[in-house]
Design a protein around this motif. Structure first.
Motif, PDB file in Angstrom:
ATOM      1  N   LYS A  91      14.205  -8.562 -33.059  1.00 56.60           N
ATOM      2  CA  LYS A  91      12.993  -8.044 -33.696  1.00 56.60           C
ATOM      3  C   LYS A  91      13.345  -7.160 -34.889  1.00 56.60           C
ATOM      4  O   LYS A  91      12.716  -7.230 -35.941  1.00 56.60           O
ATOM      5  N   ARG A 138      -1.475  -3.928 -27.235  1.00 62.94           N
ATOM      6  CA  ARG A 138      -1.167  -5.316 -27.607  1.00 62.94           C
ATOM      7  C   ARG A 138       0.262  -5.434 -28.145  1.00 62.94           C
ATOM      8  O   ARG A 138       0.966  -6.407 -27.854  1.00 62.94           O
ATOM      9  N   LEU A 139       0.710  -4.435 -28.908  1.00 61.31           N
ATOM     10  CA  LEU A 139       2.074  -4.462 -29.434  1.00 61.31           C
ATOM     11  C   LEU A 139       3.099  -4.376 -28.316  1.00 61.31           C
ATOM     12  O   LEU A 139       4.130  -5.068 -28.344  1.00 61.31           O
ATOM     13  N   GLU A 195       2.644  -5.351 -25.236  1.00 63.04           N
ATOM     14  CA  GLU A 195       2.629  -6.618 -24.512  1.00 63.04           C
ATOM     15  C   GLU A 195       3.440  -7.680 -25.250  1.00 63.04           C
ATOM     16  O   GLU A 195       4.197  -8.451 -24.634  1.00 63.04           O
ATOM     17  N   GLN A 196       3.334  -7.719 -26.586  1.00 65.45           N
ATOM     18  CA  GLN A 196       4.130  -8.659 -27.369  1.00 65.45           C
ATOM     19  C   GLN A 196       5.620  -8.355 -27.242  1.00 65.45           C
ATOM     20  O   GLN A 196       6.457  -9.262 -27.142  1.00 65.45           O
ATOM     21  N   THR A 197       5.955  -7.065 -27.243  1.00 62.27           N
ATOM     22  CA  THR A 197       7.359  -6.675 -27.113  1.00 62.27           C
ATOM     23  C   THR A 197       7.910  -7.096 -25.764  1.00 62.27           C
ATOM     24  O   THR A 197       9.035  -7.596 -25.662  1.00 62.27           O
ATOM     25  N   ARG A 252       6.961  -9.585 -23.974  1.00 62.43           N
ATOM     26  CA  ARG A 252       7.187 -11.031 -24.006  1.00 62.43           C
ATOM     27  C   ARG A 252       8.515 -11.351 -24.693  1.00 62.43           C
ATOM     28  O   ARG A 252       9.236 -12.270 -24.291  1.00 62.43           O
ATOM     29  N   SER A 253       8.853 -10.560 -25.722  1.00 56.89           N
ATOM     30  CA  SER A 253      10.117 -10.799 -26.421  1.00 56.89           C
ATOM     31  C   SER A 253      11.325 -10.462 -25.559  1.00 56.89           C
ATOM     32  O   SER A 253      12.413 -10.994 -25.785  1.00 56.89           O
ATOM     33  N   TYR A 258       1.584  -4.422 -19.381  1.00 56.90           N
ATOM     34  CA  TYR A 258       2.870  -4.596 -20.062  1.00 56.90           C
ATOM     35  C   TYR A 258       3.789  -5.480 -19.219  1.00 56.90           C
ATOM     36  O   TYR A 258       4.343  -6.471 -19.706  1.00 56.90           O
ATOM     37  N   ALA A 280       2.636  -9.056 -18.965  1.00 55.58           N
ATOM     38  CA  ALA A 280       2.922  -9.923 -20.111  1.00 55.58           C
ATOM     39  C   ALA A 280       4.295 -10.564 -19.970  1.00 55.58           C
ATOM     40  O   ALA A 280       4.470 -11.761 -20.244  1.00 55.58           O
ATOM     41  N   GLU A 327       5.211 -14.514 -19.396  1.00 53.58           N
ATOM     42  CA  GLU A 327       6.134 -15.244 -20.270  1.00 53.58           C
ATOM     43  C   GLU A 327       7.163 -16.007 -19.439  1.00 53.58           C
ATOM     44  O   GLU A 327       7.518 -17.156 -19.753  1.00 53.58           O
TER      45      GLU A 327
END
Length: 264
Positions: A87, A120-121, A123-125, A127-128, A225, A228, A232
């Motif tokens: 990232k 939301r950020l 949760e995206q993290t 997933r990464s 969190y 997510a 994934e």
């Protein structure tokens, strides 16, 4: 999971004692988690010294490590598994890696993280953690080390010991057979310690007009969190077992060695 009353390291916890099916539990003293070790003073911190840690795995970014380098006892192996490297390389600095910066300016925090964007950020993290190459490499290192009895008691950490570290603990405990309720309970159990560690920063942020909901979204952990990351895993691999074997490339022999070593 047992909290360790360290005087120089925040949020030290032993995964030992976590309940597993069949009346079994995780063996104590072998796998631990914490926040960063930049203030560790082994000579003055008898509780930490008594853990006998022989291997430390640091999940932080290069910038975090440079700003607050770990201090580890003499003879301890210090390994790096930069979960968020991909990232950062792509030009993105996740909120999980810049908590102190974001809490220093309420206006910036509101602009970048208000209106539910913080959640939301994160949760995206999360997933990464599962999907990125750097995340897979870091968590592969963790499991490979845990399979090796020569690694001794191992401690893994990030900055606050809640996100990158929280996912690591979830992977280990799930691999040992902990049920979903136990995984979520253990994940959320760090909230009091993390909020205590960051209390002065939170108070300064809110006193300067910062939104307390943003502060809590940054400092604490919430079910969505972890959910997510688990989603994934389910979407990409179908199960934690396949994630570990196919996504992380950890062999069946290593998985069995981890179970034999950590299940009591």
């Amino acid at each position: 999971m047992t909290a360790i009353p360290s005087t120089t390291v925040a949020n030290v916890r032993d995964l030992g004692g976590t309940p597993l099916p069949g009346g079994r539990s995780v063996r104590p003293g072998l796998v631990l988690r914490s926040g960063q070790l930049d203030r560790l003073d082994p000579a003055a911190d008898a509780a930490f010294a008594g853990l006998g840690v022989r291997t430390v795995l640091d999940f932080r970014t290069a910038a975090e490590r440079a700003d607050h380098p770990d201090r580890v006892p003499e003879g301890v192996r210090l390994l790096v598994g930069d979960v968020l490297a991909d990232k950062v390389t792509s030009g993105e600095m996740p909120a999980a890696a810049q908590l102190k910066h974001l809490l220093a300016d309420p206006a910036v925090a509101e602009r970048e993280l208000g209106g539910g964007r913080a959640e939301r950020l994160f949760e995206q993290t999360y997933r990464s953690f599962v999907s990125s190459g750097s995340g897979q490499a870091a968590y592969r290192t963790l499991l490979t080390e845990l399979a090796d009895p020569e690694a001794g008691p191992l401690l893994f950490h990030c900055t606050a010991g809640k996100d990158r570290t929280g996912w690591a603990a979830t992977v280990v405990l799930a691999l040992l057979g902990a049920d979903d309720e136990t995984l979520m309970a253990e994940y959320l159990s760090v909230n009091p310690a993390v909020r205590q560690a960051f209390a002065p920063m939170i108070e300064g942020f809110t006193a300067s007009g910062g939104n307390p909901e943003i502060a809590l979204a940054l400092i604490g952990v919430v079910p969505s969190y972890l959910g997510a990351a688990l989603d994934e895993v389910a979407t990409r691999y179908g199960s934690m077992e396949k994630y570990v074997r196919e996504g992380l490339g950890v062999s069946d022999e290593a998985v069995e060695a981890i179970r034999a070593r950590l299940i009591g």
